[in-house]
Design a protein around this motif. Sequence first.
Motif, PDB file in Angstrom:
ATOM      1  N   ARG A  93       0.841  -1.207   0.000  1.00  0.00           N
ATOM      2  CA  ARG A  93       0.000   0.000   0.000  1.00  0.00           C
ATOM      3  C   ARG A  93       0.873   1.252   0.000  1.00  0.00           C
ATOM      4  NH1 ARG A  93      -5.495   0.757   1.562  1.00  0.00           N
ATOM      5  NH2 ARG A  93      -6.040   2.858   0.959  1.00  0.00           N
ATOM      6  N   ARG A  94       1.961   1.230   0.760  1.00  0.00           N
ATOM      7  CA  ARG A  94       2.864   2.383   0.798  1.00  0.00           C
ATOM      8  C   ARG A  94       3.499   2.626  -0.575  1.00  0.00           C
ATOM      9  NH1 ARG A  94       5.549   0.733   4.684  1.00  0.00           N
ATOM     10  NH2 ARG A  94       7.511   0.081   3.734  1.00  0.00           N
ATOM     11  N   LEU A  95       3.894   1.559  -1.238  1.00  0.00           N
ATOM     12  CA  LEU A  95       4.487   1.690  -2.573  1.00  0.00           C
ATOM     13  C   LEU A  95       3.459   2.185  -3.585  1.00  0.00           C
ATOM     14  CD1 LEU A  95       6.607  -1.593  -2.642  1.00  0.00           C
ATOM     15  CD2 LEU A  95       7.505   0.749  -2.617  1.00  0.00           C
ATOM     16  N   LEU A  96       2.240   1.674  -3.493  1.00  0.00           N
ATOM     17  CA  LEU A  96       1.201   2.124  -4.415  1.00  0.00           C
ATOM     18  C   LEU A  96       0.863   3.596  -4.198  1.00  0.00           C
ATOM     19  CD1 LEU A  96      -1.071  -1.033  -4.249  1.00  0.00           C
ATOM     20  CD2 LEU A  96       0.149  -0.216  -6.282  1.00  0.00           C
ATOM     21  N   ASP A  97       0.893   4.043  -2.950  1.00  0.00           N
ATOM     22  CA  ASP A  97       0.662   5.466  -2.672  1.00  0.00           C
ATOM     23  C   ASP A  97       1.732   6.327  -3.323  1.00  0.00           C
ATOM     24  OD1 ASP A  97      -1.597   4.900  -1.208  1.00  0.00           O
ATOM     25  OD2 ASP A  97      -0.598   5.003   0.748  1.00  0.00           O
ATOM     26  N   GLN A  98       2.958   5.803  -3.423  1.00  0.00           N
ATOM     27  CA  GLN A  98       4.072   6.554  -4.009  1.00  0.00           C
ATOM     28  C   GLN A  98       4.075   6.504  -5.537  1.00  0.00           C
ATOM     29  OE1 GLN A  98       6.640   8.443  -2.656  1.00  0.00           O
ATOM     30  NE2 GLN A  98       5.571   8.313  -0.688  1.00  0.00           N
ATOM     31  N   PHE A  99       3.803   5.329  -6.112  1.00  0.00           N
ATOM     32  CA  PHE A  99       4.007   5.135  -7.545  1.00  0.00           C
ATOM     33  C   PHE A  99       2.725   4.924  -8.342  1.00  0.00           C
ATOM     34  CE2 PHE A  99       7.910   3.578  -5.432  1.00  0.00           C
ATOM     35  CZ  PHE A  99       8.818   4.461  -5.997  1.00  0.00           C
TER      36      PHE A  99
ATOM     37  N   ALA B 197       4.403   0.660 -12.323  1.00  0.00           N
ATOM     38  CA  ALA B 197       5.284   1.786 -12.004  1.00  0.00           C
ATOM     39  C   ALA B 197       6.248   1.434 -10.874  1.00  0.00           C
ATOM     40  CB  ALA B 197       4.442   2.999 -11.630  1.00  0.00           C
ATOM     41  N   ILE B 198       5.798   0.600  -9.945  1.00  0.00           N
ATOM     42  CA  ILE B 198       6.693   0.161  -8.864  1.00  0.00           C
ATOM     43  C   ILE B 198       7.856  -0.621  -9.445  1.00  0.00           C
ATOM     44  CG2 ILE B 198       6.876  -1.340  -6.836  1.00  0.00           C
ATOM     45  CD1 ILE B 198       3.925  -0.654  -6.245  1.00  0.00           C
ATOM     46  N   PHE B 199       7.561  -1.559 -10.340  1.00  0.00           N
ATOM     47  CA  PHE B 199       8.621  -2.392 -10.915  1.00  0.00           C
ATOM     48  C   PHE B 199       9.556  -1.593 -11.830  1.00  0.00           C
ATOM     49  CE2 PHE B 199       5.423  -5.817 -10.060  1.00  0.00           C
ATOM     50  CZ  PHE B 199       6.189  -6.479  -9.102  1.00  0.00           C
TER      51      PHE B 199
END
Length: 372
Positions: free
Chosen positions: A37-43, A48-50
């Motif tokens: 969830r933290r990564l999705l909030d950022q990217f 986009a995370i990968f």
Amino acid sequence: MADTAPPIESRPAPLSAALRDWLRLERVPGIGLLSARRLLDQFGTPGAIFRAPPERLRQLLRPAQATALARALLPDAAFDAHCDTIAAWLRTPGRHLLALDDPAYPAGLRQIADPPLLLYALGRPALLAGPALAVVGSRNASAQGLLNAERFAEALSHAGLTIVSGLALGIDAAAHRGGLRGAGATVAVVGTGADRIYPARNAALARQIAEQGCIVSEYPLGTPPRPENFPKRNRLISGLARGVLVVEAAAGSGSLITAKLALDQGREVYAIPGSIHSVLSKGCHALLREGATLVESADDILGQLGGAAPLPPDARFVDALLDAIGYDPVTADALAGRLGVGVAELHGQLLALELAGLLERLPGGIFQRVPG
């Protein structure tokens, strides 16, 4: 050597790149729901995370997590097989896989702290987005507890609320049965893969829910019934609902976990009181002491949630129905035959008359007029 690959037409359509990215993110070792969830909030998206720069990921994650994310993009035959299994499962109508960014993903679950990245659903996923109430309680319920769960669930479902529970024996199963008889139907949140039925004794009920309601799971296909999965799935039962009704529960019941989760999520908690001498009343009484709303009828819940009242008796039908019942106990099937109507149509009117105090429901689905 002859080509033994299956014909092209028998192969499932491949999953989209975006859905594969969601599945890939879910499988990254060390990346739990809170980290995801933290990564999705950022990217914004798994893709986009990968694609994020390694140095940026190292700022947000522990070194082992950042390394695991980088390795997730390497060729992986097991992951490809996993995607093929899901694609094959999705070929059958009525099966759905909802990612967190899917418009059909239930808004109530998006609001909790740790929503599943993916939801596997069987049946009618639109029910996940509608107004709902969770009904939970003991697996080893009393006869009165089972009757209360079924009757409350039926009345609430007739008022348009979807009944959410966990497909367990006892109160859960009774709540599902009641929910299926009303317009709101029912949702079963399971602690296994959506392709597994547990417990086996509820297999027929599960099939009915898949046809008329919805079965939902956060666990990958094939996941067996592990003990740790069931307390975890309780947050989804409460998260999908506006409130939780605890019908009957002992002091250490798992239903109390669901009630606590509901409070943490800002949901209402309701409890039905029972005998001070009953072990199965201890949990409900503890909830009432802690501020849960005491309920004696479905109207107590509907009034607080702002829902509609249960269907009133049809005045044109009441006299004919009461005449058909007479003063001897009678089954719903027999009544339907006397009146020339369907049993499903009749159940709503029987429930309305029961709530109005004109009928009494006896064990075995038998109805009798209340003298007076």
